[in-house]
Scaffold this active site. Structure first.
Site, short mmCIF file in Angstrom:
data_model
loop_
_atom_site.label_atom_id
_atom_site.label_comp_id
_atom_site.label_asym_id
_atom_site.label_seq_id
_atom_site.Cartn_x
_atom_site.Cartn_y
_atom_site.Cartn_z
N HIS A 156 0.86 -1.18 0.00
CA HIS A 156 0.00 0.00 0.00
C HIS A 156 0.90 1.23 0.00
CE1 HIS A 156 -2.93 2.93 1.57
NE2 HIS A 156 -3.89 2.06 1.31
N ASP A 195 2.40 -4.36 8.00
CA ASP A 195 1.15 -3.65 7.77
C ASP A 195 0.04 -4.68 7.94
OD1 ASP A 195 -1.14 -2.53 6.75
OD2 ASP A 195 -0.28 -1.99 4.81
N LYS A 198 -11.29 -0.51 9.53
CA LYS A 198 -11.38 -1.76 8.78
C LYS A 198 -11.78 -2.93 9.66
CE LYS A 198 -8.20 -0.80 4.93
NZ LYS A 198 -8.02 0.64 5.09
#
Length: 454
Positions: free
Chosen positions: A165, A243, A269
């Site tokens: 990302h 991550d 999330k």
């Protein structure tokens, strides 16, 4: 598929989408219920929990029933989390750590209880290892601007991968500009599009100071081989940062078992609110890191000539924090814990496999990442021969299906895949097999529409 056709095609306009909306809405009338072999112990999760998510029970602007398949971007929030956020402002709004009165004590207690809940959720040794941040991006920037600035010099190397990302690329690029450290990127295996561990092994050397990668890719769905990554890093004295934005919400994550130095996560999330994330770090590593932002809360004593700083985690939480958001994140941890993360993961493995198999059967579709037999998250990023991903998702929306199109904050990965972007359907525990069927039927109708006008 012809990726050249995808990259050269211009997305259709809103007027065209509306003109042909009726055709895509016919999907609803052709969808039938299909059986799926999902273990009875896990299949009831969606049935049990959907009542807690009233947002899922609505019609879209086109009149279709909403099918929300954009969970990798953000999850929906259960009533319990929304209520916890609201009750803070209604019942005990006050600043934390700064007062002896009733409301301040109540707010401080709730705020710190949430830190403890999150620590337990990821099995941290102590809640002092959990730092609240605005989001995962800030958490990575925190590490880069503290540990990175203090420990890296010109010639030192950081190993990342092409699947990262942007939040796990840009902070390290900025650090490299300041310090002269070098970024190395691992590619993917050709057959399964997973992290190429052979290439990683070849890159690790005595100059390697950090290996950082996604625990689970938000596009490919593949899971990193954390045990081997940690072993490689420890062999040369390097640190490891994961991550974990796409893993913490979907599976049991035990930081003590992982053996890494830091993980980062996003509240929004994992059924929590936006504006709150976290950094977990090993206590000895956190204690070695200098402050990043200065202000209230992060100090021990302030003099005109100098200041001394608090111990972690307060050292890294300057100023008034996102109190309501942190409290609501703690409630999200309670909610997921009550369901059981092993149960969540088992269900998502099953329904994710169903999604992959159903989507794979659609002619002209290319799915990125490994097959379910290799292990993958319950998401599929895909392209359709000759049809732009934006057009796909625009017409899916006419059928009430919410999918995401674009580069998903992974431009380098899409360049590596020779794709301008992709469409992505991503599931969570409240999604059902019927919703997968609706999505696939709507996709078939969308493809048929474009084939008819060619």
């Amino acid at each position: 598929m012809s990726l050249a056709a995808v990259t050269s095609h211009t997305p259709m306009g809103a007027a065209s989408a509306q003109r042909h909306g009726a055709a895509t809405r016919r999907t609803r009338r052709t969808t039938v219920t299909r059986a799926i072999a999902i273990n009875a112990a896990t299949s009831s999760i969606a049935t049990e929990t959907r009542k807690d998510f009233p947002i899922l029970n609505q019609k879209t602007e086109s009149g279709a029933t909403l099918v929300y398949l954009d969970n990798a971007a953000t999850s929906q929030k259960p009533n319990q989390v929304v209520d916890a956020h609201m009750f803070y402002y209604k019942d005990y709004n006050s600043n934390v750590h700064r007062g002896v009165h009733y409301l301040s004590a109540k707010a401080t207690n709730a705020y710190e209880q949430s830190r403890a809940k999150l620590a337990k959720f990821i099995n941290a040794k102590t809640d002092r290892e959990v730092v609240f941040t605005r989001n995962a991006s800030e958490a990575i920037n925190l590490v880069a601007n503290t540990w990175g600035t203090s420990n890296l010099k010109a010639g030192d190397e950081i190993i990342l991968s092409v699947l990262e990302h942007h939040s796990n690329i840009v902070p390290w690029q900025l650090l490299a500009e300041r310090t002269g450290c070098v970024l190395k990127f691992v590619g993917l295996t050709k057959d399964t599009q997973e992290l190429d561990m052979d290439e990683l092994r070849s890159l690790v050397n005595e100059k390697t100071k950090l290996i950082t990668t996604a625990h689970v890719s938000n596009v490919l769905g593949c899971e990193a081989s954390v045990e081997e990554i940690v072993k490689l890093a420890r062999g040369v004295g390097a640190k490891v940062l994961l991550d974990a934005c796409q893993s913490v919400p979907h599976m049991t994550v035990d930081v003590q078992t992982l053996g890494v130095d830091w993980i980062v996560g996003s509240g929004h999330k994992m059924c929590g609110p936006t504006g709150i994330g976290f950094l977990w770090g090993r206590m000895d590593v956190l204690e070695s890191m200098p402050p990043w932002m200065g202000g209230g809360e992060m100090i021990a004593d302030v003099f005109l000539e100098k200041s001394t700083y608090a111990e972690p985690p307060a050292r890294f939480e300057a100023g008034t924090p996102a109190i309501a958001e942190a409290i609501a994140l703690g409630e999200a941890c309670d909610y997921l814990t009550k369901i059981g993360m092993d149960r969540v993961h088992a269900y998502e493995v099953e329904i994710g496999k169903y999604l992959y198999e159903k989507l794979s059967a659609v002619e002209g579709v290319t799915i990125y990442g490994p097959p379910p037999s290799r292990g993958r998250a319950s998401l599929c990023a895909f392209n359709v021969d000759g049809i732009h991903a934006n057009d796909i998702c625009t017409l899916l929306d006419q059928s009430g299906v919410a999918c995401r199109s674009g580069h998903h904050c992974t431009q380098p990965l899409h360049r590596y895949l020779n794709a301008a972007g992709s469409a992505r359907a991503s599931l969570y525990f409240y999604n059902t097999p019927d919703e997968v069927d609706i999505f696939v039927d709507a996709l078939r109708s969308t493809i048929e529409f474009f084939r008819d006008i060619e």
